[in-house]
Design an enzyme around this catalytic site. Structure first.
Site, short mmCIF file in Angstrom:
data_model
loop_
_atom_site.label_atom_id
_atom_site.label_comp_id
_atom_site.label_asym_id
_atom_site.label_seq_id
_atom_site.Cartn_x
_atom_site.Cartn_y
_atom_site.Cartn_z
N CYS A 236 7.05 -4.04 2.69
CA CYS A 236 6.33 -3.73 3.93
C CYS A 236 7.17 -4.09 5.15
CB CYS A 236 4.98 -4.44 3.96
SG CYS A 236 5.06 -6.23 3.83
N ASN B 112 -2.74 -5.81 -8.53
CA ASN B 112 -2.72 -4.39 -8.18
C ASN B 112 -1.71 -3.61 -9.01
OD1 ASN B 112 -3.52 -2.16 -6.33
ND2 ASN B 112 -1.45 -2.33 -5.56
#
Length: 487
Positions: free
Chosen positions: A443, A323
């Site tokens: 996260c 990504n």
């Protein structure tokens, strides 16, 4: 259930009006990470209140007591917060059977962002003793229809004579009776009731516990977990549903490795990163970001902050499907992607080859890029040096963070400066240089703070910037990024 934690106030409360509150009233001063209001009784005891917001005067019913804190549920609001809004979903709330998928729909989305930004700053300071030199502007996007990935539980409830498809109820193992879900894309939201009818019509209605959703830019995939082989009639029902609702069915008879497309036809599941001309194919069980709108902005900002130059080598740690790796390959001289899963490394190489061909058609090839599999939770200074020097790092770990990586980097720095108790420099260290800049995408603000403490206090870095990313509106999930510069 984990013990609640008190955080610093999410907003600085206004000075309380003169005089004491009526007996039983509580003044809510802040919001914790589980979206519970935080108040104090006159004796100083902390009360965590489901459904309450900062600046409110409330009464609440205590249902759990400990020596230093209580947990309670809101029973009445005597002064309402200006940030309180009407929830956008009928299944949100404190009532019996309420959906547990969201926790903050009663708080204005701007207030949610402020709370999460404060959570990030509190964690950096209290856990890592780090303050960012600059607070980045929050990354925000659509508050509704954003959830392109979801795991929906399926239950045939014989007593109710119905099939339920959705998230679990608040603090319960039961599946919520969801008829709509506005955080799902509109076309998936419209599919919830037809999905319930489909499962109810199947022979396997009692042996299909889960449907996993994965939306690409133009394909919607549904992964059906089934505990027994499906009958020919059930397969026909699935195909009819796929045609009517324009979805792909994938079947999962056992573990994740058994997931297979039901019918080999149609377009491939993928998403685009248009700022870099990159297309990312993926399988519905691969890890991809839940919110593609935010992911595009996240990748663009991370690379802008990293500021890779044409002559620089970059390492992308925890690279997943690529990504960040493939966009980095449009900017640097050489890129190395490192990931713990052999399967993901193989997929990353496939995606690189695909995009190398696509980009080459436009006359510009991607930089030489390699991918390797390595256990990143077991990094050592020797392993770090063996991967070679890089000018810049991109770090995007799971919730566990990148402790071993940060520790290895800090250990090398401590050896270099001759710190007391430091191990000797590993072989090859004399030719190895640490990265000038690190962009860390997180996260979990707690593990980011822990790793930031290592980088700043032992690794020779400054935290020059940090900011939150509202990847999951209406939930307590905090995504963030931080920038570290060589001091």
């Amino acid at each position: 259930m984990s013990e609640p934690k008190e955080l610093s106030p999410s907003y600085e409360p206004a000075e309380q009006e003169a005089g004491e509150l009526p007996e039983g009233w509580l003044s809510v001063q802040s919001l914790d990470l589980e979206a519970q209001g935080v108040a104090r009784r006159p004796n100083g005891k902390v009360v965590f209140i489901d459904g309450a917001l900062p600046f409110e005067y409330v009464t609440a019913n205590t249902h759990r007591k400990k020596n230093n804190w209580e947990q309670a549920s809101l029973t009445a609001i005597h002064r309402e917060s200006s940030q309180r809004v009407r929830p956008g979903c009928p299944h949100f709330g404190l009532h019996a059977g309420a959906c547990g998928g969201c926790k903050m729909q009663h708080l204005h989305v701007g207030g949610q962002v402020a709370v999460k930004q404060r959570v990030l700053e509190d964690n950096l300071w209290h856990l890592g003793k780090v303050r960012a030199e600059m607070v980045l502007r929050p990354i925000e996007g659509p508050a509704w229809g954003y959830r392109y990935r979801a795991r929906l539980s399926v239950r045939h409830v014989i007593k109710k004579g119905t099939v339920l498809v959705g998230f679990h109820e608040r603090k319960s193992r039961y599946v919520a009776d969801m008829q709509t879900c506005p955080v799902l894309p509109p076309h998936v939201d419209a599919m919830l009731m037809p999905l319930r009818a489909l499962i109810a019509s199947m022979d396997a209605r009692d042996t299909c516990p889960q449907i996993e959703l994965a939306c690409g830019d133009s394909v919607t995939a549904l992964v059906l977990r089934h505990l027994e082989p499906l009958s020919a009639d059930d397969l026909t029902r699935l195909r009819d549903f796929a045609t009517a609702h324009q979805v792909q069915w994938w079947l999962q008879p056992k573990g994740p490795e058994t997931v297979k497309l039901m019918d080999e036809c149609g377009e491939q599941l993928s998403y685009a990163l248009p700022d870099f001309g990159i297309t990312m194919p993926f399988k519905p069980t691969d890890f991809t970001q839940v919110n593609p709108h935010i992911n595009r902005v996240l990748v663009t900002r991370a690379l802008r902050l990293l500021d890779v130059q044409k002559h620089e080598r970059v390492i992308d740690w925890f690279c997943g499907l690529g990504n960040f790796t493939l966009p980095l390959a449009t900017q640097g001289r050489e890129v190395l992607g490192i990931e713990g899963s052999e399967a993901l490394v193989a997929r990353s190489r496939e995606n690189y080859r695909l995009n190398q061909g696509l980009v080459a058609e436009g006359g510009k090839a991607l930089a030489p890029t390699d991918f390797v599999a390595r256990n990143l939770f077991d990094m050592t200074p020797e392993m770090l040096i063996a991967d070679g020097s890089a000018d810049k790092w991109l770090v995007d770990p799971p919730r566990e963070g990148a402790f071993a990586l940060a520790r290895a980097l800090a250990d090398i720095e401590q050896s270099r400066i001759g710190a007391e108790g430091a191990a000797p420099l590993p072989p090859g260290a004399e030719h190895w240089t640490p990265p000038k800049r690190i962009v860390y995408v997180s996260c979990n603000p707690a593990t980011l703070a822990r790793d930031a403490g290592l980088l700043v206090h032992l690794g020779g870095y400054r935290c020059t910037a940090a900011g939150m990313v509202n990847m999951f509106p209406h939930t307590a999930h905090v995504e963030s990024m931080a920038v570290f510069e060589r001091a």
